[in-house]
Enzyme design. Structure first.
Site, PDB file in Angstrom:
ATOM      1  N   THR A  18     -50.911 -12.475  -8.984  1.00  0.00           N
ATOM      2  CA  THR A  18     -52.162 -12.807  -8.313  1.00  0.00           C
ATOM      3  C   THR A  18     -53.357 -12.250  -9.083  1.00  0.00           C
ATOM      4  OG1 THR A  18     -50.984 -12.774  -6.220  1.00  0.00           O
ATOM      5  CG2 THR A  18     -53.386 -12.543  -6.111  1.00  0.00           C
ATOM      6  N   TYR A  56     -39.766  -6.708 -11.481  1.00  0.00           N
ATOM      7  CA  TYR A  56     -40.514  -7.816 -10.883  1.00  0.00           C
ATOM      8  C   TYR A  56     -39.704  -9.102 -11.070  1.00  0.00           C
ATOM      9  CZ  TYR A  56     -44.946 -10.439 -10.062  1.00  0.00           C
ATOM     10  OH  TYR A  56     -45.944 -11.245  -9.579  1.00  0.00           O
ATOM     11  N   LYS A  68     -38.639  -5.827  -6.784  1.00  0.00           N
ATOM     12  CA  LYS A  68     -39.444  -6.785  -6.021  1.00  0.00           C
ATOM     13  C   LYS A  68     -38.682  -8.094  -6.032  1.00  0.00           C
ATOM     14  CE  LYS A  68     -44.087  -8.950  -6.406  1.00  0.00           C
ATOM     15  NZ  LYS A  68     -43.680 -10.354  -6.551  1.00  0.00           N
TER      16      LYS A  68
END
Lengths: 307, 307
Positions: free
Chosen positions: B54, B141, B169
Protein backbone atom coordinates in the site's frame (compact mmCIF):
# COMPACT_ATOMS: atom_id res chain seq x y z
CA UNK A 1 -3.47 3.85 -46.10
CA UNK A 2 -0.14 5.13 -44.89
CA UNK A 3 0.94 5.28 -41.32
CA UNK A 4 3.85 7.01 -39.64
CA UNK A 5 5.18 3.79 -38.15
CA UNK A 6 5.35 1.93 -41.45
CA UNK A 7 8.91 2.98 -42.30
CA UNK A 8 10.14 1.32 -39.14
CA UNK A 9 8.46 -2.00 -39.65
CA UNK A 10 11.21 -3.58 -41.76
CA UNK A 11 13.66 -3.00 -38.93
CA UNK A 12 11.74 -5.46 -36.79
CA UNK A 13 12.09 -8.59 -38.90
CA UNK A 14 14.25 -11.71 -38.82
CA UNK A 15 16.15 -12.75 -35.73
CA UNK A 16 16.52 -10.32 -32.85
CA UNK A 17 18.95 -11.76 -30.32
CA UNK A 18 18.49 -11.11 -26.61
CA UNK A 19 21.87 -11.34 -24.84
CA UNK A 20 22.32 -12.10 -21.17
CA UNK A 21 23.69 -9.31 -19.01
CA UNK A 22 26.31 -11.26 -17.03
CA UNK A 23 26.62 -10.28 -13.37
CA UNK A 24 29.86 -10.90 -11.52
CA UNK A 25 30.27 -9.99 -7.85
CA UNK A 26 26.98 -8.07 -8.12
CA UNK A 27 28.30 -5.81 -10.92
CA UNK A 28 27.78 -6.03 -14.69
CA UNK A 29 30.71 -7.97 -16.22
CA UNK A 30 31.33 -5.49 -19.02
CA UNK A 31 34.11 -7.44 -20.74
CA UNK A 32 32.03 -10.60 -20.92
CA UNK A 33 29.03 -8.59 -22.12
CA UNK A 34 31.04 -6.98 -24.93
CA UNK A 35 32.14 -10.47 -25.95
CA UNK A 36 28.52 -11.63 -26.16
CA UNK A 37 27.64 -8.71 -28.41
CA UNK A 38 30.63 -9.29 -30.70
CA UNK A 39 29.64 -12.96 -30.96
CA UNK A 40 26.15 -11.94 -32.14
CA UNK A 41 27.58 -9.56 -34.71
CA UNK A 42 29.91 -12.25 -36.02
CA UNK A 43 26.99 -14.68 -36.34
CA UNK A 44 25.07 -12.14 -38.41
CA UNK A 45 21.93 -11.64 -36.37
CA UNK A 46 19.45 -9.15 -37.80
CA UNK A 47 19.27 -7.10 -34.61
CA UNK A 48 20.26 -7.17 -30.98
CA UNK A 49 17.81 -6.42 -28.18
CA UNK A 50 19.77 -5.44 -25.10
CA UNK A 51 18.18 -5.51 -21.66
CA UNK A 52 15.32 -7.86 -22.43
CA UNK A 53 14.09 -10.30 -19.80
CA UNK A 54 17.11 -12.47 -20.57
CA UNK A 55 19.24 -9.37 -20.06
CA UNK A 56 17.92 -9.02 -16.49
CA UNK A 57 16.82 -5.46 -17.17
CA UNK A 58 14.55 -5.00 -14.18
CA UNK A 59 17.31 -6.01 -11.77
CA UNK A 60 19.71 -3.26 -12.88
CA UNK A 61 19.94 0.35 -11.75
CA UNK A 62 19.20 3.18 -14.17
CA UNK A 63 22.92 3.87 -14.37
CA UNK A 64 23.78 0.24 -15.12
CA UNK A 65 21.13 0.15 -17.81
CA UNK A 66 22.50 3.28 -19.47
CA UNK A 67 25.97 1.74 -19.45
CA UNK A 68 24.77 -1.58 -20.94
CA UNK A 69 22.88 0.28 -23.68
CA UNK A 70 26.04 2.17 -24.57
CA UNK A 71 28.21 -0.96 -24.51
CA UNK A 72 25.79 -2.69 -26.86
CA UNK A 73 25.85 0.05 -29.46
CA UNK A 74 29.62 0.43 -29.12
CA UNK A 75 30.19 -3.26 -29.91
CA UNK A 76 27.35 -3.84 -32.38
CA UNK A 77 29.36 -2.68 -35.40
CA UNK A 78 26.27 -1.28 -37.06
CA UNK A 79 23.88 -4.12 -36.29
CA UNK A 80 20.65 -2.45 -35.19
CA UNK A 81 20.30 -2.27 -31.42
CA UNK A 82 17.02 -2.16 -29.52
CA UNK A 83 17.00 -1.47 -25.80
CA UNK A 84 14.55 -2.65 -23.17
CA UNK A 85 13.26 0.36 -21.21
CA UNK A 86 10.54 -1.20 -19.06
CA UNK A 87 10.39 -0.47 -15.33
CA UNK A 88 7.82 -0.50 -12.57
CA UNK A 89 7.45 3.26 -12.62
CA UNK A 90 6.85 5.51 -15.63
CA UNK A 91 9.45 7.96 -14.31
CA UNK A 92 12.12 5.23 -14.57
CA UNK A 93 10.92 4.17 -18.01
CA UNK A 94 11.43 7.71 -19.29
CA UNK A 95 14.93 7.87 -17.79
CA UNK A 96 15.76 4.61 -19.57
CA UNK A 97 14.38 6.01 -22.84
CA UNK A 98 16.66 9.02 -22.60
CA UNK A 99 19.66 6.77 -21.93
CA UNK A 100 18.84 4.52 -24.89
CA UNK A 101 18.52 7.54 -27.17
CA UNK A 102 21.85 8.90 -25.94
CA UNK A 103 23.49 5.52 -26.57
CA UNK A 104 22.34 5.48 -30.18
CA UNK A 105 19.72 2.74 -30.02
CA UNK A 106 17.51 2.29 -33.08
CA UNK A 107 14.50 0.98 -31.21
CA UNK A 108 13.00 0.40 -27.77
CA UNK A 109 11.36 -2.60 -26.14
CA UNK A 110 8.71 -1.74 -23.58
CA UNK A 111 7.00 -4.19 -21.24
CA UNK A 112 4.25 -3.18 -18.80
CA UNK A 113 6.13 -4.37 -15.73
CA UNK A 114 3.78 -4.63 -12.79
CA UNK A 115 3.63 -5.15 -9.05
CA UNK A 116 0.11 -3.97 -8.38
CA UNK A 117 -1.86 -5.38 -11.33
CA UNK A 118 -2.24 -2.82 -14.12
CA UNK A 119 -5.44 -1.98 -15.97
CA UNK A 120 -5.70 -1.74 -19.73
CA UNK A 121 -5.95 2.04 -19.40
CA UNK A 122 -2.80 2.18 -17.24
CA UNK A 123 -0.90 0.29 -19.94
CA UNK A 124 -2.28 2.31 -22.83
CA UNK A 125 -1.38 5.55 -21.09
CA UNK A 126 2.14 4.25 -20.37
CA UNK A 127 2.69 3.55 -24.06
CA UNK A 128 1.10 6.87 -25.03
CA UNK A 129 3.42 8.71 -22.66
CA UNK A 130 6.52 6.95 -23.96
CA UNK A 131 5.67 7.27 -27.65
CA UNK A 132 5.08 10.97 -27.04
CA UNK A 133 8.47 11.32 -25.40
CA UNK A 134 10.67 9.76 -28.09
CA UNK A 135 11.04 9.44 -31.85
CA UNK A 136 12.42 5.92 -31.56
CA UNK A 137 10.16 3.07 -32.71
CA UNK A 138 8.83 0.81 -29.97
CA UNK A 139 8.30 -2.91 -29.64
CA UNK A 140 5.32 -3.75 -27.42
CA UNK A 141 6.58 -6.49 -25.14
CA UNK A 142 3.81 -8.92 -24.25
CA UNK A 143 5.26 -11.36 -21.71
CA UNK A 144 2.56 -12.29 -19.19
CA UNK A 145 4.81 -14.84 -17.48
CA UNK A 146 6.98 -12.04 -16.11
CA UNK A 147 4.86 -8.87 -16.28
CA UNK A 148 1.62 -10.56 -15.18
CA UNK A 149 -0.28 -8.31 -17.55
CA UNK A 150 -2.38 -9.95 -20.25
CA UNK A 151 -2.87 -8.02 -23.48
CA UNK A 152 -6.06 -8.31 -25.47
CA UNK A 153 -6.15 -8.09 -29.25
CA UNK A 154 -8.21 -4.97 -28.75
CA UNK A 155 -5.38 -3.37 -26.77
CA UNK A 156 -2.89 -4.39 -29.47
CA UNK A 157 -5.10 -2.48 -31.91
CA UNK A 158 -5.24 0.63 -29.72
CA UNK A 159 -1.47 0.57 -29.28
CA UNK A 160 -0.79 0.04 -32.99
CA UNK A 161 -2.52 3.36 -33.63
CA UNK A 162 0.08 5.21 -31.58
CA UNK A 163 2.78 6.81 -33.70
CA UNK A 164 5.96 4.97 -32.87
CA UNK A 165 4.59 1.55 -32.06
CA UNK A 166 6.32 -0.56 -34.71
CA UNK A 167 6.18 -4.16 -33.54
CA UNK A 168 4.46 -6.48 -31.10
CA UNK A 169 6.35 -9.25 -29.37
CA UNK A 170 3.78 -11.94 -28.71
CA UNK A 171 4.18 -14.87 -26.33
CA UNK A 172 4.45 -18.38 -27.71
CA UNK A 173 1.22 -20.33 -27.59
CA UNK A 174 0.67 -24.08 -27.73
CA UNK A 175 -1.40 -23.96 -30.93
CA UNK A 176 -1.63 -26.16 -33.99
CA UNK A 177 0.03 -24.66 -37.10
CA UNK A 178 -3.38 -23.69 -38.49
CA UNK A 179 -4.52 -22.11 -35.22
CA UNK A 180 -1.20 -20.28 -34.86
CA UNK A 181 -1.49 -18.81 -38.38
CA UNK A 182 -5.07 -17.73 -37.64
CA UNK A 183 -3.92 -16.10 -34.39
CA UNK A 184 -1.20 -14.12 -36.17
CA UNK A 185 -3.61 -13.18 -38.93
CA UNK A 186 -6.15 -11.95 -36.38
CA UNK A 187 -3.55 -9.69 -34.76
CA UNK A 188 -2.46 -8.47 -38.18
CA UNK A 189 -6.03 -7.62 -39.11
CA UNK A 190 -6.71 -5.89 -35.79
CA UNK A 191 -3.58 -3.78 -36.09
CA UNK A 192 -4.24 -2.76 -39.67
CA UNK A 193 -1.12 -4.58 -40.84
CA UNK A 194 0.92 -1.60 -39.64
CA UNK A 195 3.22 -3.32 -37.16
CA UNK A 196 5.58 -6.25 -37.36
CA UNK A 197 4.66 -9.26 -35.25
CA UNK A 198 7.43 -11.12 -33.49
CA UNK A 199 7.30 -14.44 -31.68
CA UNK A 200 9.01 -15.11 -28.39
CA UNK A 201 9.19 -18.35 -26.44
CA UNK A 202 12.18 -20.11 -27.90
CA UNK A 203 10.68 -23.57 -28.27
CA UNK A 204 7.95 -22.03 -30.43
CA UNK A 205 10.16 -19.81 -32.59
CA UNK A 206 9.96 -21.99 -35.68
CA UNK A 207 6.21 -22.47 -35.22
CA UNK A 208 5.72 -18.72 -34.87
CA UNK A 209 7.76 -17.85 -37.95
CA UNK A 210 6.00 -20.57 -39.94
CA UNK A 211 2.70 -19.12 -38.78
CA UNK A 212 3.60 -15.81 -40.39
CA UNK A 213 5.43 -13.85 -37.71
CA UNK A 214 7.91 -11.30 -39.08
CA UNK A 215 10.47 -11.68 -36.34
CA UNK A 216 11.77 -14.04 -33.71
CA UNK A 217 12.67 -12.29 -30.47
CA UNK A 218 14.85 -15.03 -29.10
CA UNK A 219 16.37 -15.38 -25.66
CA UNK A 220 18.52 -18.43 -26.36
CA UNK A 221 19.54 -16.87 -29.69
CA UNK A 222 21.37 -14.24 -27.67
CA UNK A 223 23.76 -16.95 -26.52
CA UNK A 224 23.47 -19.53 -29.33
CA UNK A 225 22.85 -17.41 -32.43
CA UNK A 226 23.96 -19.91 -35.10
CA UNK A 227 21.32 -22.65 -34.68
CA UNK A 228 18.57 -20.06 -34.20
CA UNK A 229 19.65 -18.20 -37.33
CA UNK A 230 19.48 -21.46 -39.29
CA UNK A 231 15.86 -21.90 -38.17
CA UNK A 232 15.05 -18.27 -38.96
CA UNK A 233 16.59 -18.34 -42.44
CA UNK A 234 14.75 -21.53 -43.34
CA UNK A 235 11.41 -20.12 -42.20
CA UNK A 236 11.91 -16.75 -43.86
CA UNK A 237 12.86 -18.52 -47.14
CA UNK A 238 9.60 -20.43 -47.09
CA UNK A 239 11.14 -23.73 -46.05
CA UNK A 240 8.68 -24.28 -43.22
CA UNK A 241 9.31 -27.99 -42.89
CA UNK A 242 13.06 -27.47 -42.71
CA UNK A 243 12.60 -24.82 -39.98
CA UNK A 244 10.43 -27.24 -38.01
CA UNK A 245 12.98 -30.02 -38.39
CA UNK A 246 15.83 -27.82 -37.20
CA UNK A 247 13.76 -26.80 -34.19
CA UNK A 248 12.80 -30.42 -33.49
CA UNK A 249 16.50 -31.33 -33.48
CA UNK A 250 16.80 -29.02 -30.47
CA UNK A 251 14.01 -30.75 -28.54
CA UNK A 252 16.36 -31.82 -25.70
CA UNK A 253 17.10 -28.11 -25.17
CA UNK A 254 13.43 -27.12 -25.22
CA UNK A 255 12.76 -29.93 -22.74
CA UNK A 256 15.28 -28.42 -20.33
CA UNK A 257 13.56 -25.03 -20.62
CA UNK A 258 10.26 -26.65 -19.73
CA UNK A 259 11.72 -28.69 -16.87
CA UNK A 260 13.82 -25.90 -15.34
CA UNK A 261 11.20 -23.17 -15.36
CA UNK A 262 12.00 -21.21 -18.51
CA UNK A 263 14.94 -20.18 -20.62
CA UNK A 264 16.82 -17.80 -18.31
CA UNK A 265 18.56 -20.18 -15.93
CA UNK A 266 19.30 -22.70 -18.71
CA UNK A 267 20.66 -20.03 -21.05
CA UNK A 268 22.90 -18.70 -18.28
CA UNK A 269 24.15 -22.23 -17.62
CA UNK A 270 24.91 -22.65 -21.34
CA UNK A 271 26.85 -19.39 -21.44
CA UNK A 272 28.76 -20.45 -18.32
CA UNK A 273 29.50 -23.91 -19.77
CA UNK A 274 30.79 -22.35 -23.01
CA UNK A 275 32.89 -19.99 -20.86
CA UNK A 276 31.29 -16.94 -22.43
CA UNK A 277 30.53 -15.66 -18.92
CA UNK A 278 31.83 -16.51 -15.46
CA UNK A 279 29.65 -18.52 -13.07
CA UNK A 280 27.46 -17.54 -11.30
CA UNK A 281 26.18 -14.98 -13.81
CA UNK A 282 22.65 -14.15 -12.67
CA UNK A 283 21.61 -11.38 -10.25
CA UNK A 284 20.69 -12.52 -6.74
CA UNK A 285 18.20 -13.61 -5.45
CA UNK A 286 18.23 -15.81 -8.58
CA UNK A 287 20.65 -18.59 -7.68
CA UNK A 288 20.60 -20.23 -11.09
CA UNK A 289 20.58 -23.96 -11.67
CA UNK A 290 21.97 -26.43 -9.18
CA UNK A 291 25.20 -28.25 -9.99
CA UNK A 292 23.38 -31.41 -11.03
CA UNK A 293 21.04 -29.40 -13.26
CA UNK A 294 24.04 -27.65 -14.81
CA UNK A 295 25.59 -31.02 -15.62
CA UNK A 296 22.45 -31.99 -17.49
CA UNK A 297 22.59 -28.72 -19.45
CA UNK A 298 26.24 -29.41 -20.31
CA UNK A 299 25.33 -32.88 -21.57
CA UNK A 300 22.70 -31.44 -23.90
CA UNK A 301 25.10 -28.78 -25.13
CA UNK A 302 27.68 -31.44 -25.94
CA UNK A 303 25.22 -33.94 -27.43
CA UNK A 304 23.68 -31.32 -29.74
CA UNK A 305 27.10 -29.81 -30.40
CA UNK A 306 25.83 -26.34 -29.53
CA UNK A 307 28.37 -23.54 -29.58
CA UNK B 1 12.30 -25.05 23.73
CA UNK B 2 13.60 -21.51 23.52
CA UNK B 3 14.37 -19.70 20.33
CA UNK B 4 16.16 -16.42 19.68
CA UNK B 5 13.18 -14.92 17.84
CA UNK B 6 10.74 -15.45 20.70
CA UNK B 7 11.40 -12.10 22.41
CA UNK B 8 10.32 -10.29 19.26
CA UNK B 9 7.06 -12.11 18.74
CA UNK B 10 4.97 -9.87 20.99
CA UNK B 11 5.94 -6.89 18.86
CA UNK B 12 4.05 -8.36 15.94
CA UNK B 13 0.55 -8.50 17.41
CA UNK B 14 -2.60 -6.43 17.13
CA UNK B 15 -3.14 -3.95 14.33
CA UNK B 16 -0.23 -2.98 12.12
CA UNK B 17 -1.29 -0.11 9.86
CA UNK B 18 0.10 0.19 6.33
CA UNK B 19 0.02 3.84 5.24
CA UNK B 20 -0.04 5.00 1.65
CA UNK B 21 3.04 6.82 0.40
CA UNK B 22 1.35 9.74 -1.40
CA UNK B 23 2.99 10.78 -4.66
CA UNK B 24 2.57 14.34 -5.92
CA UNK B 25 4.14 15.47 -9.20
CA UNK B 26 6.15 12.23 -9.18
CA UNK B 27 7.73 12.98 -5.79
CA UNK B 28 6.83 11.74 -2.31
CA UNK B 29 4.48 14.26 -0.66
CA UNK B 30 6.34 14.37 2.62
CA UNK B 31 3.96 16.71 4.44
CA UNK B 32 0.94 14.57 3.56
CA UNK B 33 2.84 11.44 4.55
CA UNK B 34 3.76 12.87 7.94
CA UNK B 35 0.09 13.69 8.45
CA UNK B 36 -0.90 10.10 7.73
CA UNK B 37 1.59 8.82 10.32
CA UNK B 38 0.42 11.28 12.96
CA UNK B 39 -3.17 10.21 12.29
CA UNK B 40 -2.21 6.56 12.96
CA UNK B 41 -0.46 7.50 16.19
CA UNK B 42 -3.47 9.49 17.35
CA UNK B 43 -5.75 6.52 16.62
CA UNK B 44 -3.56 4.27 18.75
CA UNK B 45 -2.49 1.59 16.27
CA UNK B 46 -0.19 -1.08 17.68
CA UNK B 47 2.44 -0.59 14.99
CA UNK B 48 3.01 1.11 11.66
CA UNK B 49 4.42 -0.73 8.65
CA UNK B 50 5.86 1.83 6.26
CA UNK B 51 6.55 0.94 2.64
CA UNK B 52 4.26 -2.04 2.34
CA UNK B 53 2.44 -2.77 -0.90
CA UNK B 54 0.00 0.00 0.00
CA UNK B 55 3.02 2.25 0.52
CA UNK B 56 4.12 1.67 -3.09
CA UNK B 57 7.53 0.50 -1.93
CA UNK B 58 8.69 -1.11 -5.15
CA UNK B 59 8.01 2.06 -7.13
CA UNK B 60 10.34 4.23 -5.06
CA UNK B 61 14.09 4.75 -5.38
CA UNK B 62 16.44 3.58 -2.64
CA UNK B 63 16.86 7.21 -1.58
CA UNK B 64 13.13 7.83 -1.43
CA UNK B 65 12.67 4.70 0.63
CA UNK B 66 15.34 5.77 3.12
CA UNK B 67 13.64 9.15 3.45
CA UNK B 68 10.17 7.62 3.99
CA UNK B 69 11.58 5.24 6.63
CA UNK B 70 13.08 8.19 8.48
CA UNK B 71 9.91 10.28 8.21
CA UNK B 72 7.90 7.42 9.65
CA UNK B 73 10.08 7.00 12.72
CA UNK B 74 10.30 10.76 13.19
CA UNK B 75 6.51 11.11 13.32
CA UNK B 76 5.61 7.81 15.02
CA UNK B 77 6.06 9.22 18.55
CA UNK B 78 7.30 5.88 19.83
CA UNK B 79 4.77 3.66 18.08
CA UNK B 80 6.81 0.71 16.72
CA UNK B 81 7.72 1.14 13.07
CA UNK B 82 8.36 -1.70 10.64
CA UNK B 83 9.78 -0.95 7.20
CA UNK B 84 9.27 -2.87 3.94
CA UNK B 85 12.67 -3.68 2.43
CA UNK B 86 11.70 -5.94 -0.48
CA UNK B 87 13.13 -5.34 -3.94
CA UNK B 88 13.77 -7.32 -7.10
CA UNK B 89 17.46 -7.61 -6.36
CA UNK B 90 19.13 -8.77 -3.13
CA UNK B 91 21.63 -5.92 -3.41
CA UNK B 92 18.77 -3.40 -3.19
CA UNK B 93 17.14 -5.27 -0.33
CA UNK B 94 20.33 -4.98 1.70
CA UNK B 95 20.57 -1.25 0.95
CA UNK B 96 16.99 -0.84 2.18
CA UNK B 97 17.82 -2.82 5.33
CA UNK B 98 20.68 -0.48 6.13
CA UNK B 99 18.45 2.55 5.62
CA UNK B 100 15.73 1.11 7.85
CA UNK B 101 18.27 0.40 10.59
CA UNK B 102 19.64 3.93 10.31
CA UNK B 103 16.12 5.36 10.56
CA UNK B 104 15.45 3.52 13.81
CA UNK B 105 12.94 0.94 12.61
CA UNK B 106 12.02 -1.85 15.04
CA UNK B 107 11.28 -4.45 12.40
CA UNK B 108 11.45 -5.25 8.69
CA UNK B 109 8.91 -6.57 6.22
CA UNK B 110 10.39 -8.65 3.40
CA UNK B 111 8.54 -9.89 0.34
CA UNK B 112 10.14 -12.09 -2.32
CA UNK B 113 9.47 -9.65 -5.16
CA UNK B 114 9.91 -11.38 -8.50
CA UNK B 115 10.13 -10.80 -12.23
CA UNK B 116 11.61 -14.10 -13.31
CA UNK B 117 9.78 -16.62 -11.12
CA UNK B 118 11.75 -17.51 -7.99
CA UNK B 119 12.41 -21.00 -6.68
CA UNK B 120 11.93 -21.99 -3.06
CA UNK B 121 15.72 -22.13 -2.68
CA UNK B 122 16.09 -18.60 -4.12
CA UNK B 123 13.62 -17.31 -1.53
CA UNK B 124 15.11 -19.21 1.38
CA UNK B 125 18.58 -17.92 0.52
CA UNK B 126 17.24 -14.36 0.24
CA UNK B 127 15.82 -14.56 3.77
CA UNK B 128 18.96 -16.27 5.06
CA UNK B 129 21.11 -13.49 3.60
CA UNK B 130 18.96 -10.73 5.09
CA UNK B 131 18.61 -12.29 8.54
CA UNK B 132 22.39 -12.69 8.58
CA UNK B 133 22.85 -9.03 7.72
CA UNK B 134 20.69 -7.44 10.42
CA UNK B 135 19.63 -7.83 14.04
CA UNK B 136 16.15 -6.48 13.33
CA UNK B 137 13.27 -8.97 13.42
CA UNK B 138 11.67 -9.75 10.08
CA UNK B 139 8.11 -10.28 8.91
CA UNK B 140 7.86 -12.77 6.04
CA UNK B 141 5.56 -11.12 3.55
CA UNK B 142 3.49 -13.70 1.66
CA UNK B 143 1.53 -11.83 -0.98
CA UNK B 144 1.25 -13.99 -4.10
CA UNK B 145 -1.04 -11.47 -5.82
CA UNK B 146 1.84 -9.02 -6.16
CA UNK B 147 5.03 -11.09 -5.77
CA UNK B 148 3.78 -14.08 -7.79
CA UNK B 149 5.61 -16.36 -5.41
CA UNK B 150 3.60 -18.98 -3.54
CA UNK B 151 4.90 -20.08 -0.15
CA UNK B 152 4.41 -23.60 1.07
CA UNK B 153 3.90 -24.42 4.75
CA UNK B 154 7.19 -26.31 4.48
CA UNK B 155 8.97 -23.12 3.45
CA UNK B 156 7.30 -21.22 6.31
CA UNK B 157 8.81 -23.85 8.61
CA UNK B 158 12.31 -23.51 7.12
CA UNK B 159 12.13 -19.72 7.39
CA UNK B 160 10.85 -19.80 10.98
CA UNK B 161 14.08 -21.57 11.93
CA UNK B 162 16.14 -18.58 10.82
CA UNK B 163 17.18 -16.35 13.69
CA UNK B 164 15.35 -13.08 13.14
CA UNK B 165 12.21 -14.32 11.42
CA UNK B 166 9.54 -13.19 13.87
CA UNK B 167 6.24 -13.13 12.01
CA UNK B 168 4.54 -14.39 8.87
CA UNK B 169 2.04 -12.23 7.04
CA UNK B 170 -0.33 -14.66 5.36
CA UNK B 171 -2.75 -13.83 2.57
CA UNK B 172 -6.46 -13.89 3.23
CA UNK B 173 -8.19 -17.07 2.11
CA UNK B 174 -11.88 -17.69 1.42
CA UNK B 175 -12.27 -20.35 4.09
CA UNK B 176 -14.97 -21.22 6.57
CA UNK B 177 -14.20 -20.20 10.18
CA UNK B 178 -13.33 -23.80 11.05
CA UNK B 179 -11.07 -24.24 7.98
CA UNK B 180 -9.39 -20.89 8.66
CA UNK B 181 -8.64 -21.85 12.26
CA UNK B 182 -7.23 -25.20 11.09
CA UNK B 183 -5.06 -23.41 8.51
CA UNK B 184 -3.62 -21.06 11.14
CA UNK B 185 -3.09 -23.96 13.51
CA UNK B 186 -1.25 -25.92 10.82
CA UNK B 187 1.12 -23.01 10.21
CA UNK B 188 1.60 -22.61 13.95
CA UNK B 189 2.46 -26.27 14.33
CA UNK B 190 4.82 -26.26 11.35
CA UNK B 191 6.65 -23.21 12.66
CA UNK B 192 7.00 -24.58 16.19
CA UNK B 193 4.82 -21.77 17.56
CA UNK B 194 7.87 -19.49 17.36
CA UNK B 195 6.54 -16.76 15.08
CA UNK B 196 3.51 -14.53 15.15
CA UNK B 197 1.01 -15.06 12.34
CA UNK B 198 -0.64 -12.03 10.82
CA UNK B 199 -3.53 -11.85 8.38
CA UNK B 200 -3.65 -9.52 5.42
CA UNK B 201 -6.46 -9.02 2.93
CA UNK B 202 -8.62 -6.40 4.56
CA UNK B 203 -11.99 -8.01 3.94
CA UNK B 204 -10.76 -11.09 5.81
CA UNK B 205 -9.12 -9.30 8.73
CA UNK B 206 -11.84 -10.16 11.24
CA UNK B 207 -12.01 -13.74 9.98
CA UNK B 208 -8.25 -14.09 10.31
CA UNK B 209 -8.12 -12.69 13.82
CA UNK B 210 -11.06 -14.87 14.86
CA UNK B 211 -9.20 -17.86 13.38
CA UNK B 212 -6.34 -17.23 15.79
CA UNK B 213 -4.00 -14.87 13.94
CA UNK B 214 -1.92 -12.68 16.26
CA UNK B 215 -1.89 -9.63 14.03
CA UNK B 216 -3.77 -7.87 11.28
CA UNK B 217 -1.47 -6.31 8.69
CA UNK B 218 -4.03 -3.95 7.24
CA UNK B 219 -3.81 -1.78 4.16
CA UNK B 220 -7.03 0.14 4.64
CA UNK B 221 -6.20 0.51 8.35
CA UNK B 222 -3.33 2.75 7.28
CA UNK B 223 -5.92 5.28 6.10
CA UNK B 224 -8.97 4.38 8.23
CA UNK B 225 -7.45 3.19 11.51
CA UNK B 226 -10.47 3.72 13.80
CA UNK B 227 -12.91 1.16 12.34
CA UNK B 228 -10.13 -1.40 11.86
CA UNK B 229 -8.99 -0.94 15.45
CA UNK B 230 -12.54 -1.55 16.65
CA UNK B 231 -12.55 -4.88 14.80
CA UNK B 232 -9.11 -5.78 16.12
CA UNK B 233 -9.92 -4.95 19.74
CA UNK B 234 -13.14 -7.00 19.62
CA UNK B 235 -11.35 -10.02 18.15
CA UNK B 236 -8.39 -9.80 20.51
CA UNK B 237 -10.80 -9.55 23.48
CA UNK B 238 -12.48 -12.77 22.42
CA UNK B 239 -15.61 -11.09 21.07
CA UNK B 240 -15.48 -12.97 17.78
CA UNK B 241 -19.08 -12.33 16.86
CA UNK B 242 -18.72 -8.61 17.51
CA UNK B 243 -15.60 -8.48 15.32
CA UNK B 244 -17.46 -10.27 12.52
CA UNK B 245 -20.41 -7.88 12.84
CA UNK B 246 -18.18 -4.82 12.68
CA UNK B 247 -16.48 -6.22 9.59
CA UNK B 248 -19.84 -7.08 8.01
CA UNK B 249 -20.93 -3.47 8.55
CA UNK B 250 -18.12 -2.52 6.16
CA UNK B 251 -19.27 -4.91 3.42
CA UNK B 252 -19.91 -2.06 0.93
CA UNK B 253 -16.22 -1.16 1.30
CA UNK B 254 -15.06 -4.75 0.82
CA UNK B 255 -17.29 -4.97 -2.23
CA UNK B 256 -15.50 -1.99 -3.76
CA UNK B 257 -12.12 -3.68 -3.15
CA UNK B 258 -13.37 -6.76 -4.97
CA UNK B 259 -14.89 -4.80 -7.84
CA UNK B 260 -11.99 -2.38 -8.35
CA UNK B 261 -9.16 -4.91 -8.30
CA UNK B 262 -7.89 -4.73 -4.72
CA UNK B 263 -7.45 -2.27 -1.93
CA UNK B 264 -4.77 0.09 -3.29
CA UNK B 265 -6.75 2.22 -5.71
CA UNK B 266 -9.79 2.35 -3.41
CA UNK B 267 -7.69 3.27 -0.37
CA UNK B 268 -5.97 6.03 -2.34
CA UNK B 269 -9.38 7.34 -3.42
CA UNK B 270 -10.56 7.32 0.21
CA UNK B 271 -7.49 9.27 1.32
CA UNK B 272 -8.04 11.74 -1.52
CA UNK B 273 -11.75 12.12 -0.67
CA UNK B 274 -10.91 12.75 2.99
CA UNK B 275 -8.31 15.29 1.81
CA UNK B 276 -5.53 13.45 3.62
CA UNK B 277 -3.57 13.44 0.36
CA UNK B 278 -3.79 15.38 -2.89
CA UNK B 279 -5.17 13.68 -6.00
CA UNK B 280 -3.76 11.91 -7.94
CA UNK B 281 -1.67 10.21 -5.26
CA UNK B 282 -0.43 6.98 -6.87
CA UNK B 283 2.79 6.49 -8.84
CA UNK B 284 2.39 6.27 -12.62
CA UNK B 285 1.70 4.07 -14.55
CA UNK B 286 -1.05 3.43 -11.98
CA UNK B 287 -3.73 5.93 -12.93
CA UNK B 288 -6.00 5.18 -9.99
CA UNK B 289 -9.75 5.00 -10.17
CA UNK B 290 -11.77 6.82 -12.78
CA UNK B 291 -13.90 9.79 -11.75
CA UNK B 292 -17.08 7.73 -11.72
CA UNK B 293 -15.41 5.03 -9.63
CA UNK B 294 -14.16 7.69 -7.21
CA UNK B 295 -17.70 9.01 -6.83
CA UNK B 296 -18.83 5.53 -5.82
CA UNK B 297 -16.03 5.34 -3.26
CA UNK B 298 -17.05 8.73 -1.88
CA UNK B 299 -20.65 7.54 -1.54
CA UNK B 300 -19.54 4.52 0.49
CA UNK B 301 -17.30 6.67 2.68
CA UNK B 302 -20.21 9.00 3.42
CA UNK B 303 -22.79 6.24 3.87
CA UNK B 304 -20.61 4.31 6.31
CA UNK B 305 -19.45 7.55 7.93
CA UNK B 306 -15.80 6.55 7.53
CA UNK B 307 -13.22 9.05 8.64
Amino acid sequence: MTHPTSPFRALFTGLSAFPLTPIRDEEVDEAAYAGLIERLVAAGVDSITALGSTGSYVYLSTGERARVAQLTVDHAAGTPVFVGVGALRTREVLANVRAAEAAGAQGLLLAPVSYHPLTEDDVFELFRTVTSATDLPIVVYDNPGTTHFTFTTDLYARLAELDGVASIKIPGLPLSPREFAAHVEAIRAATGNQVSIGISGDALGAAGLNAGCDAWYTAVGGTLPAPMLAITRAAVNGEAERASELSADLQPLWDLFAEFGGSLRVTAAIAEHLELVAAPSLPLPILGLTDSQKRRVAEVVETLNLH
